[in-house]
Structure formats: C-alpha cells, structure tokens
Design an enzyme around this catalytic site. Structure first.
Site, PDB file in Angstrom:
ATOM      1  N   CYS A  22      58.248 -74.985  79.222  1.00  0.00           N
ATOM      2  CA  CYS A  22      58.244 -73.605  78.733  1.00  0.00           C
ATOM      3  C   CYS A  22      58.560 -73.509  77.246  1.00  0.00           C
ATOM      4  CB  CYS A  22      59.202 -72.747  79.548  1.00  0.00           C
ATOM      5  SG  CYS A  22      60.846 -73.440  79.778  1.00  0.00           S
ATOM      6  N   HIS A  70      62.074 -67.103  75.724  1.00  0.00           N
ATOM      7  CA  HIS A  70      62.620 -68.132  74.835  1.00  0.00           C
ATOM      8  C   HIS A  70      62.329 -67.752  73.387  1.00  0.00           C
ATOM      9  CE1 HIS A  70      63.462 -70.419  78.283  1.00  0.00           C
ATOM     10  NE2 HIS A  70      62.629 -71.422  78.177  1.00  0.00           N
TER      11      HIS A  70
END
Lengths: 368, 368, 368, 368
Positions: free
Chosen positions: D156, D258
């Site tokens: 990710c 993120h």
C-alpha cells in the site's frame, strides 16, 4: 506500625500490563522489596528485560534489570511472604490458590476469587473492615492456614464509583438506587487489548462482563459482614438496604482514566443538597490514609469546582492516580443527585489498590 | 405531492459548518435548487470558494463554485421562497426574523426560536404534526404573513434520543422518566470548535447549555398542541403526563456521531419487555417517510442485534446519516429499559433535519 | 557556581501555554524564585488562578496561587533580574525590547529576535558558546547596557534535530546536507491551537513558517561566531561548510513530543558507519550538563536500540523531557545515515530550554 | 472491450480486511459477479454473515448474505475464472499457486509472489505494460497453463508513491534518487492489527519489512521488461538508470489514508521547476483510464493547490479512493523537488488495485 525490615514480595504475571505497573510501584516501596518474578513458561528463564514488552513511560527499574523470570509456582517464591498477582483470569484461579496453600498472602487483581464467599473484595479507600473475613478463609483450608490468604481488589470501573458511593452512605445513610454510565480507557483492557481500528474516532458501547461486575461487586464492597447462628461470617451484599445498580459500560479513545457519570437516589427523604454532597465527599477520609498507609492519597476524593472537570488527561495523575476525582455535583431530575467520577484505572483501579491493600494488611497485622 | 418546478432556496451562514452541509445536500435535491448564499459582511462579495474554508469530504459542488456570497439580508434573497439557516445563535435571531418578515420560510438550526411559543420545534422523524402551529405564528405578525414563518429543528443531542422515545410512547404510552448520558462528537461544536488539546486522549464532561436544551426540547417535541378557551394553540410540553428527564453531556474524541446511553421508565405497569421494545423501535415509521419525503430514511430506527453496536465510526453513515441507530436494548435495574442510541449529529442532527422539515413543508402545502 | 541567594525572576505571558510551563518548572528551582507575573491587560489585576485557564497535569503551584498578574511593563518587574518570556510573536518584540532596555535579562521563546544579528539563538544542549555575543549586544544599546540582554531559544522542531546534528558534527566533521520530515505534536501550536476537527484521524501536512525556521535556525545554531576587521562579531551561519537543509513539517494527532525522520550526508568520505554514529550520539555531552546546570539531562541524547523506538507517548517524559531520544540509526541509500529523533516540544523544545539557558547565564556570569 | 456476460469470480480470505473490501467493491461490478467465498477451515461451512466480523461502514451486501464460505481449495471455485486474494502472507503462497495450477487467474494482495521473476507486480495506474510477462509465466508451468496466472499488486505504501514517480519519469526522464517518509494509517495493518495502546497519542516509527518493500517494489514497477539472448523476458529493475530509494516508514493514528513526504532528484539537469512538475502530475493519465477500466479514476493524480492539502480525512475518499492526491509541490534544497502524496491504502492501495488489474486483464484479453 511499619515493618522493621522490608518484606520480600513477588509479582505474578510480571510481564503483563498490571505486572509491569506493580514492578514500577514496588521499585522504591518503604515496606516491600521485590524479590521474585513469575510469568508464563514462555518467559521463564529469561532475564526480565528480555521477557517483557515494557510499555511504561518510566524505564525498567534498575532493581529488576537482572532478575530472572520464573514460572508461577510457589517453589520459586519460598522467600516471599506476599505475592501481587496481575495474572489473567484464565490462569489466575489455580495459581493463586496454590500460592495460598503454600502460605503466601496473595493480593489479586483477577476476577476469579471476587465472588468467593470468604475472600474479601477490598477497595482500600472504602472497606478495609472486610479484612475481618481473613481468619475464616484460613480455617476453611485443610489443614487451616497460618499465614496464607487471598484478597482481591475490585474491577477498575467498580473502584472509581464505589469510593464516592461509600462516602455518601457514610454521610447520608443508605443509597436506594444508582445509575452509572462509564467511559473507560483502553488501558483497562490490557495489552494488546483493544484494536486501534475499533476505537480511533469511535466508541464501543459494550465491554464483556463489565456491567455485571459493577452491579455485583459494588454490593459486596458497600455491604457489611454478618454472622449466622453458627458464628460463621458472611458478606451481606448490602441486603439490609437493598440497593439497585444499573451500569452501562463504554470503551472510549482515552489512554488512561475511567470517567463515569453517576446518578443516585438516597433512602433518606429529603435527600442531601448538592452542596452537602460536595462537602461530604471532600471530607471523606479513607481508613488507608488514617492508618498511615504510605501509598494512600491525602485527598481520597478531590472535589472539582470548575464545571468541566474532572478530565482524564488533566486529572488522572493527581496524587499518582491513587485518589478519585469527582466533579459536576448537581441535582438529578429523575433520581436525587448526579456527578462525574474520574479514577485512574491502572493506579487506584488496579495495581495501586493491591499495594494499598498489602499496606493495610501489614498495618493490621495480617502479614508478618 | 412534489413541486412542479424546483423551488429556489438560499442558505444563511453558508460558510459555516452547517451551511457547508446544506450546500452539499442541496447540490442535487429533487425539490430545491440553491439560488443564493448568505454569510457575514467579511465574506460578502467573494465567490464562494474564496469565502469558505471548505471542510467537507466531498469537493465544493460545481453549482456553487461561481456563486457570489451576499450579506444575510432579505433583499439579496428576493427570488427565494425558502432559506436554510446555519447561522450562529449570536446573529440568528434578528436575521431569521427579518427573513420571516420578508415572507420567506426559514428553516433554522439555531437555538434562538426553539423556545418561542409559536415556533414549531420539529424533529422530522417525530413530530411533523407541530406544523399545525404555523398559521398562528403567521397571524401574530402585523400585518399577518402569507408565506413567511420560522421553523426550527432540535439540538443535535436531543434529536438522537427523541426518536426512540417517540417510538416508545407511540407503542407503550407515556414515559415517566428518562436518564441520558451522552458522548458527543467534536463536529457538534462547529469549526474551529473544540481545541485538540482539550479532547485528544481526553473526555470533557461538560457542554455549556446542552443538558438544559435536552431536558427542555424533548418535552416540547414529545408533547402535543392544545387549545385554550380563546382557540389559541399552545405547546403542552408533555404536561398531561409529566416526564422527568435528566441529561449528562460529555464531549468525546469522535469526529462524527453522537452516542447516548438511555434508561427509561414507563408509566404503564408492567413495562414492556426488551423484546417488545426491540420490535416497537424497529417497526416505527416516521411521517416523513410515510409521506414520501425524498430524504427520509427507510429505517427510521435501525435496531442492532450485535452486543457491541451501534458504533459511531461504523454506523453513522448508514442511510446517509438520516436515520437513528439503537442497540443494546435490555432491562435496567433502576428504571425499566436501557439502550444505546447513535445519531449522526451533522446529518439527522442538523442539516438533514432542516431539509426533511422543508420537504415536509412542501408536501403539506406550507411552501409554495 | 550557583547563586548564593535565589534570583528573583518574572514570567511574561504567564497565562499562556509556555508561561504555564515556566511556572510549573520554576516552582521549585534551585537558582530562581518566581516573583512577578505578566500577561495581557485583560488578565492584569486578577489573581493568577482567576486569570489562567490552567491546562497542566499538575495543579497550580501553591507559590503562585495568591500572586496577582500585572501588565507586561518593566515597572512591575523592578525587583526581578530575569524574565522568561512565553509571549506570542505579535507582542513579544516591543515588550521584550522594553525589558532589555530596563536592564533585565530576557529569555525568550518567541521568534522575533531569533534572526537579530546580535541576539544569540541558543539550544542549551548545543551552542552555549554563543553567549559570547552578549557583550556586543549590550554595547549596541545607547547608552550601553550593563545587565540587560535578550537571548532566544529555538523553534521546538529545530531543537529536536539540532542536538544530534551537533553531536555528529562534533564527532565526524561538517555535514553537507540534511533532509528532515517532522511529525509534530499539537501542543506545539499552543492553546487553543489546532482545532480538533483538523487533526483527529488526520494529518495536516503543513505548518506555517515552520520549514523556513528549521532551515534557517539550524544554520545559526550549528554555525560559529566570526570577527570582521573591525573586531565586530557575527554569526557565520555555518558558511565555512555550506550545509543544505530541507524540511517538511507535518502536524499529527499526538499531544506532546515531536518525532522527526532525518537523513544526513557528511562532508567526510567515507562517512561514519551506523555503529559509529550510534556511539557518537550516545557519548555526546552538553556543555549545560558538563557545567552543572541543575536542569540539564544526564543523557543529552538517549540512543534507543529497539527497532520501534523512540515513541512520543513512551519516551517524551524521560529525564522530564530535557534530553533528546534518537533511534533507528541505519544507512540511507540516498544520503549517508538516517535516524529518528524525538524531542519533547514543551520541555526541551520550549520552557526547559529557556530555563537551561538561564542556568547557563548564571553559571557563566551573565546574570548577577 | 467489456465482457458479454459477467465473469464469475471468487474471493480468497473473504473474512479478512481486504477480503471484506473486495466483497463491498464486487457487489455491483459491471464485469464481475461474486460467486464463491474462501476462508480458513474455521469459517468454512458457515454463512458469510456468521463467519465474518464485518468492519465496513456499509452493510454486508445482500448478494453475499446467503453465501456459504468454503475452504480455499480450487475444487470449490470450479465455476470461477478469477479469484481475488486477500490472504495473509503465511498461507497465500501455497493457496495462490494451487489456484493458478487449476487454471484460475489470481489477483493477489499478498507479498509472496511480488519478487517472483515471472509474476507481474502491477500498480494499475502505472505499469500495465507488465502484463506482457504473463505468457512466459504460463509456459513455465508444466504442462503450460492456458488460462491461469498470478498477478500481484504492490504494497500500500509503494502504490502511493509510485504513481507520481511514474508520472515524473514519463514527463522528465529518469529519476536518480528519492527519499520518502511515510505516515501510514492503522488500517494498513489489517485487523486486529495495531493495538490501540501503541498508537493513540503516539507514533510508531517502524513497520516491519515495509521500508525494504518500498525500496524494492518501486524499482520493479518503474522498471521495464528486457529480453535476453534466449528471448526470455525479465524485469530490469530500472537498471538502465540506477535509482536509489530511501524510505522511512511510520505508523500514525489515522484510520485510513497513507501520507508520504517525498523528495526526488532527476537525472536531467537542470531539473524541472515546481510548476512544471505540477502540470505534469495533473496531466498524467493512467492506461487503466485510457483503456476504459470502469473503476479507474478520471484524475489519476489530483494536484492540490492549497498549502495544507492533501489531508487523509478530507481527501482519502475522493473518487472512491481510486486516485492519488499530491500537494505541496516545491523545491527541495537537497534534492530537486519535494511534495506530499496521499493514497487511500485500502482502496487504491489494496482491493481497488486488484480489481483494476482484473479489469485491465479483461480488456487486454488475459481473462476469458
């Protein structure tokens, strides 16, 4: 009375959350010296720093840096008179019983013996009189014990609320009913405990078994000890003045400090005013403090006057978390009086209470 | 009945938290088309994107990107029939009254007119019958108004609890008492609102004025409308069956979604069982849905069976936050029944309620 | 050398975040006694507890409970030799200059004088040699000052990173470049500071002016003092070995403790190994500690070996937040070495640094 | 080209975090219909709602409410052409290989095959050209496969940064070096994942294996495919223009999204200006969008102009989290250009990427 030489003590469950706290508190204790550490077989044989995932904000005390962890068997604690147990409920029952049988005094944080009819459930700021059950507990053992007994402290959320409830009953007579809603810190669930995905930006309106504990334990703690015709003592569960308690327990994204909103109804009519309640709570002094326990807080209950206190982040460390904070004392339109309680769940709600109980035991002569 | 052509509407306080939400909701509304924006003189004259500190998770709707913000004066809203007001209480009173005088229909989120004896305080999932007060409000104006009136929705924490309370009264008759402890999201305080230093890793056990609002508004909403000898209508404040309400309000570190722990006592003895309560709440349908309001949720109350729900992060966006979630329905040892409510404070607790009220007004013929 | 009798000191901006911290730290200081408090005219005339919104976790010290707050004018601080300023930048410039003119020594947390060519910008764990600029600062005043001068400490995020950078330069010679990404606590923004809606479950990848401060202040602190042909001293801004610094500053939902990820490239080839860096950082001792400043930490830099440390919640209070933590020392595939720094922004990053600077000033004879 | 009738697909690891997301995304997909669910033997045989601890904010889709979970064996997925794997790395290797052998196409989120020299590691917004390796992967099987192959998406945190890096290389030629500091959301660790005690009011400056993944995967993704003398294809790992990457990975108390601070240096001198970078990123279009993948975002990279964006809470859901946000594009004093990236780790960083890869596979004719 304080001990002439320090008493050797052990910690069971020494690598867990409560065990770590015991170690931090016992590092410089005037009565006790930490002598042995117990944990699971996975940790046994390792030096403490290698066995533990230390999560306290103070470093590992120098005195335990070189100690080796043992399994939780009495043979490894022969030189100790006392053990503090931070064991999980899954294993606490058998282990704590074994230590008692080996004539050690066990101060337990686990729930296993809380409902035992001869084990005192003592919140040291409230019901030190329940030590009176110890002799009977010893005699039930075969052969009767000379030194060993088990004594438990209460669930962390019970501890917070029972202190002001005891103060109110002392000042104004029996309570009739009490509704409590808790907002409990994540540290109450131990480590790893609550997954962060469950609690960041969230509330979990349920903690398994917690409401039942609060409703039951409060009655045992606030109740007295009666004797039957055979001169057997038993905990009366507040039965002379039935007290109905209703708890709703929530987990909130707070690291430390349980906040509880409480409404109470008194048996006495008319009930006391908010100002009378304020004064009674501020004036309440625990036996633990009166008897000189070194860890007892000067202010058993700190009464806040500001409308927005107590708050966990600001107030949980006052007096090292050994007392209880109460604020927002005002009338309740349904019952009589309502207020907000804050108690540090890892201090007075757990390890500090066990240590205070041990201090009481020493002072009262139950530990030699 | 739905409008033949879309009704032109304005938003007052368009740059604030509630105003932004109105704009997001009105961007594609089947009844309404956003035509004018009002804000403070500081913003007036600027294009909306330059005037606003946009804090929604969706971008600024294309339809308002080129709109210029005006001051909150009726002369700038002449083509509108309706305004939605997200104004702060400091200024809402005079401005909303001026718009009413100018024959606009005002749907307000502010507290200023909630206690006005001729202004309905309507939670659209509960008491749409209170529209019946509108004609009297208009006639009190001099000269009587033809179109204009003010209608408010409730405080966000009141809205959450009053929906299940209304459902319970509908099914089981009047409630006698109710104790509520709230855990309210930070978005309920607007922007900048709660300083982060006050709420990260913390609870604030106090929200100024909130408990009084909950205790008073609930009575107005759940009460009926009576007529005196002069055929004047008045809100009866649930006076035929006095209802005692006690609220304790807390701010918690949750972004969106107010959680409330509720205990109730019914007048009827014996009270309903938890299972009966469960079924009654699940079966409750709002007038707003029955009448076909496009923003009304199919499930007015979603009843959770899992023991740990509702949770704000998981459940606040169900049905776009237009319904209410209830879980943990069980007996209360002090009153009769207790449960946990979750309501999205910025949706059903604020802008969505105003818009539902406007949809009701259109359907009932109060807006033309 | 320690003072024979305690030195009377004042706090400017006594009701603000940094001012509260000064008061907590000065309550029991071996050199200083708190004698006067200054704040805005809104607070002047009030007793301190009535003027302040106290947000520390310890109670207001008894010694200031009865003190009355004054305006920030030198006439109210005549008996003080030293003032600690926690004033906001909007007002700090004029007030601090006025106190200097009145012959007080001013230890400032504000940014106003940091770029002044005769005002030392001292991180007490790094560049106490910059006190050498004080005489020149005094002589520029007309008439020259005998006692007064202004000395500033650095921005909180600069302070964290400059300590290990100084240690590296001391051990391995000049640095050539440095890339820093910060994750800064909300307390760095004061109170009310960051709105909770901006930071719960969020990151704000920008702090106004912060990157510029870090990039500029670091050069002044790590640089030396040179003299020109007229024997005038000036800060050389590390110009003999140009050092390029690039900072990216982020606000994160942490209450206290700035975490910074740092990559550095040394001028010296080959560069030191991670292990050499580890040892150099652990061995670094500050002048402040060597000279015996009572608030100086024994470990200027605590080097963590665990892979997941330092962490703000666990490590920010070590040594009362007076030192700096460094961990994760390892090679950087682009520059030479990378590591993670943690510094307590309200302790060493603010008030503690000012007090250490004042202790240094006493020891070095700049305060009498 | 879109499929004439929907393709039957399965989900492996259907009860896990990524598996739940697959199910939510596949509930109404234009190409695929969910036909079979696989999980551990503990879940096998249960209806999906009984097997899963559903943690999505939308309810369990009606289409899977009655589906029974199977073990992850190909025999239970015979009617499927494709499986999406959200399996943990501990079990993904063997299971995914078995499904490939059974002639299913496997889109995997696990790390197991990412370093396999014949398995494409495809970020669908970047390197769809790597599908060209599929035939060679099939031929290595004995006997050669007709339909089956494995294709993985990236970690990710890699996904977030590699999209703007690819756009920069496309516009300005090869990059020479890149320093990345991540602030990663807790959802990246799955459930139960990060204990709340580790992350509330805290940063964990370490994620096991993450930095190595970012530094290695980026080279595979940004690199090309070369052929050796035997006409065998291999991934060149960007070897024609060596690219040095240094990553520092942190866990932060953010639920989703993120954030990454990135500095880059270009091979080309002089490097592009910030404005040129801004335009190049905004202009970049993915193959996935150009080829008409239904889940591809219109804005592959959304370039923010406000100085304080992107922010995870406000920007992570834009375009359902399928694109990437970039902001704060400015000069870096050490390398050339720096900026901040936000990518939704559970959408484009996980399940959405797998589904986009599957859409690409259909359009390119690799799934029939």
């Amino acid at each position: 009375m304080t001990p002439e030489s320090k008493i050797k003590v052990g910690v069971l469950g020494a690598t867990g959350t409560v065990g770590q706290r015991f170690i931090a508190l016992l590092a410089e204790h005037p009565y006790f010296v930490l002598h042995a550490l117990g944990a699971s077989s996975r940790s046994a044989g390792k030096q403490y720093p290698q066995a533990v995932l230390w999560k306290q904000t103070s470093p590992i005390p120098a005195s335990v840096r070189d100690m080796v962890v043992n399994e939780c068997k009495p043979e490894f604690f022969k030189e100790c008179s006392v053990v503090f147990s931070g064991l999980d409920a899954e294993v606490a029952g058998d282990i704590e019983a074994a230590f008692r049988s080996a004539e050690l005094v066990v101060f337990s944080n686990a729930k296993n013996f809380r409902r035992d009819p001869t084990v005192p459930l003592i919140v040291p700021l409230v019901n030190s009189s329940h030590f009176a059950m110890v002799p009977q507990q010893r005699t039930l053992h075969n052969p009767p014990l000379k030194c060993g007994f088990i004594l438990t402290n209460a669930n962390c959320s019970t501890t917070g609320v029972v202190v002001p409830l005891a103060a109110l009953e002392k000042a104004f007579g029996p309570l009739e009913s009490c509704i409590i809603t808790t907002m409990q810190a994540i540290s109450g669930a131990g480590y790893p405990g609550v997954p962060s995905l469950d609690i960041i930006d969230n509330i979990v309106p349920y903690i398994s078994g917690e409401e039942e504990k609060m409703e039951w334990e409060t009655l045992k703690i606030l109740g007295g000890i009666t004797e039957n015709d055979n001169a057997e003592k038993c905990f009366d569960m507040h039965s002379r003045h039935p007290l109905r308690i209703s708890a709703s327990c929530n987990r909130v994204p707070v690291v430390e400090g349980h906040t509880e909103c409480v409404s109470v109804r008194f048996a006495r009519r008319p009930p006391p005013s908010p100002q009378q309640v304020r004064e009674a709570l501020a004036a309440y002094t625990s036996d633990a403090y009166a008897l000189g326990c070194p860890s007892a807080p000067r202010h058993t209950i700190f009464v806040h006057e500001e409308p927005d206190r107590p708050q966990p982040r600001l107030d949980r460390d006052y007096q090292k978390g050994a007392g209880v904070s109460v604020g927002r004392i005002r009338q309740c339109k349904v019952l009589d009086i309502k207020f907000t309680v804050l108690a540090n769940n890892v201090a007075i709600g757990a390890a500090t209470s066990s240590i205070l109980n041990a201090e009481l035991a020493v002072i009262k002569g139950y530990v030699s």
